[in-house]
Design a protein around this motif. Structure first.
Motif, short mmCIF file in Angstrom:
data_model
loop_
_atom_site.label_atom_id
_atom_site.label_comp_id
_atom_site.label_asym_id
_atom_site.label_seq_id
_atom_site.Cartn_x
_atom_site.Cartn_y
_atom_site.Cartn_z
N LYS A 3 49.94 -15.55 10.79
CA LYS A 3 51.35 -15.19 10.68
C LYS A 3 52.24 -16.42 10.50
O LYS A 3 53.34 -16.31 9.99
CB LYS A 3 51.80 -14.40 11.91
N GLN A 4 51.75 -17.58 10.91
CA GLN A 4 52.47 -18.83 10.74
C GLN A 4 52.13 -19.49 9.40
O GLN A 4 52.58 -20.60 9.13
CB GLN A 4 52.16 -19.79 11.88
N GLY A 5 51.28 -18.83 8.59
CA GLY A 5 50.94 -19.35 7.28
C GLY A 5 49.71 -20.24 7.23
O GLY A 5 49.46 -20.88 6.22
N CYS A 6 48.96 -20.29 8.30
CA CYS A 6 47.75 -21.13 8.33
C CYS A 6 46.58 -20.44 7.65
O CYS A 6 46.30 -19.27 7.92
CB CYS A 6 47.35 -21.43 9.77
N ASN A 7 45.92 -21.16 6.77
CA ASN A 7 44.64 -20.69 6.24
C ASN A 7 43.61 -20.87 7.36
O ASN A 7 43.71 -21.79 8.17
CB ASN A 7 44.24 -21.50 5.02
N LEU A 8 42.62 -19.99 7.39
CA LEU A 8 41.70 -19.96 8.52
C LEU A 8 40.25 -20.00 8.10
O LEU A 8 39.85 -19.41 7.10
CB LEU A 8 41.92 -18.69 9.34
N ILE A 9 39.46 -20.69 8.90
CA ILE A 9 38.00 -20.59 8.86
C ILE A 9 37.63 -19.89 10.15
O ILE A 9 37.90 -20.40 11.24
CB ILE A 9 37.34 -21.98 8.78
N LEU A 10 37.04 -18.72 10.03
CA LEU A 10 36.78 -17.88 11.21
C LEU A 10 35.30 -17.86 11.54
O LEU A 10 34.46 -17.58 10.68
CB LEU A 10 37.28 -16.47 10.96
N HIS A 11 35.00 -18.12 12.79
CA HIS A 11 33.63 -18.08 13.25
C HIS A 11 33.34 -16.76 13.96
O HIS A 11 34.19 -16.22 14.65
CB HIS A 11 33.34 -19.23 14.23
N GLY A 12 32.16 -16.27 13.78
CA GLY A 12 31.62 -15.13 14.50
C GLY A 12 30.11 -15.22 14.43
O GLY A 12 29.57 -16.00 13.65
N ARG A 13 29.44 -14.46 15.24
CA ARG A 13 27.97 -14.53 15.22
C ARG A 13 27.39 -14.09 13.88
O ARG A 13 26.38 -14.62 13.43
CB ARG A 13 27.38 -13.66 16.33
N THR A 14 28.01 -13.07 13.27
CA THR A 14 27.56 -12.59 11.96
C THR A 14 28.77 -12.36 11.08
O THR A 14 29.90 -12.19 11.57
CB THR A 14 26.78 -11.27 12.08
N GLU A 15 28.53 -12.33 9.79
CA GLU A 15 29.63 -12.07 8.86
C GLU A 15 30.18 -10.65 9.06
O GLU A 15 31.38 -10.42 8.90
CB GLU A 15 29.18 -12.27 7.41
N GLU A 16 29.31 -9.71 9.43
CA GLU A 16 29.76 -8.34 9.67
C GLU A 16 30.79 -8.30 10.80
O GLU A 16 31.75 -7.52 10.76
CB GLU A 16 28.58 -7.42 10.01
N HIS A 17 30.59 -9.13 11.83
CA HIS A 17 31.56 -9.17 12.94
C HIS A 17 32.91 -9.70 12.50
O HIS A 17 33.92 -9.45 13.17
CB HIS A 17 31.04 -10.05 14.08
N LEU A 18 32.95 -10.42 11.38
CA LEU A 18 34.19 -11.05 10.92
C LEU A 18 34.96 -10.20 9.92
O LEU A 18 36.12 -10.49 9.64
CB LEU A 18 33.87 -12.40 10.27
N GLU A 19 34.34 -9.17 9.37
CA GLU A 19 34.95 -8.42 8.26
C GLU A 19 36.35 -7.92 8.58
O GLU A 19 37.28 -8.09 7.78
CB GLU A 19 34.05 -7.24 7.85
N LYS A 20 36.54 -7.31 9.71
CA LYS A 20 37.84 -6.71 10.06
C LYS A 20 38.93 -7.78 10.17
O LYS A 20 40.00 -7.65 9.56
CB LYS A 20 37.75 -5.92 11.36
N VAL A 21 38.66 -8.84 10.91
CA VAL A 21 39.69 -9.86 11.09
C VAL A 21 39.93 -10.63 9.78
O VAL A 21 41.06 -11.03 9.50
CB VAL A 21 39.37 -10.79 12.28
N LEU A 22 38.90 -10.83 8.97
CA LEU A 22 39.10 -11.46 7.67
C LEU A 22 40.08 -10.66 6.82
O LEU A 22 40.99 -11.22 6.22
CB LEU A 22 37.76 -11.61 6.93
N LYS A 23 39.89 -9.35 6.80
CA LYS A 23 40.80 -8.49 6.03
C LYS A 23 42.22 -8.57 6.59
O LYS A 23 43.19 -8.69 5.84
CB LYS A 23 40.31 -7.05 6.02
#
Length: 140
Positions: A3-23
């Motif tokens: 929301k502050q305009g930061c691009n993000l690299i998001l960690h999770g155990r699997t890519e499937e766990h990251l799908e929702k927050v990535l979207k």
């Protein structure tokens, strides 16, 4: 952060766990990259750091929020050493590998921020490695 305009690299155990927050963060108009990795596997942490380097993005801020409590114990003398080993890899070694990897770039650019968080264990210190806590207490 998105929301502050930061691009993000998001960690999770699997890519499937990251799908929702990535979207969710991409919908806010920022770039977001997945960085799946099992933090208990220190070789996998090294591989994740290499994949992040290969992205060609600059890391200016690290938020370490990984943490695990292997088991809730009330019989402390029955805690197996493996609980401490696994916890220490995930809660301490892996986050420091990330910090040590990106800190030199932050120093050379003259900017960077590192935030290490903890869980609610502060309310139950008996669940932590009390030798480490004792050592920290002695230093204050």
């Amino acid at each position: 952060m998105a929301k502050q305009g930061c691009n993000l690299i998001l960690h999770g155990r699997t890519e499937e766990h990251l799908e929702k927050v990535l979207k969710e963060v991409r919908d806010l108009g920022v770039k977001a990259y997945p960085a799946p990795c099992e933090l208990s596997d220190l070789n996998a942490v090294e591989e994740m750091l290499k994949r992040i380097d290969d992205m060609g993005v600059q890391v200016d801020l690290i938020l370490n929020n990984a943490g695990i409590q292997i088991a809730y114990r009330t019989e402390y003398l029955e805690t197996p050493v493996s609980d401490y080993e696994e916890s220490f890899k995930i809660n301490t070694i892996a986050p420091m590998m990330v910090v040590y990897h990106f800190l030199p770039g932050m120093v050379s650019r003259g900017f960077g921020r590192i935030v290490n968080t903890t869980s609610g264990i502060r309310r139950e210190p008996e669940q932590a490695g009390w030798i480490l806590l004792l050592s920290m207490t002695e230093r204050t």
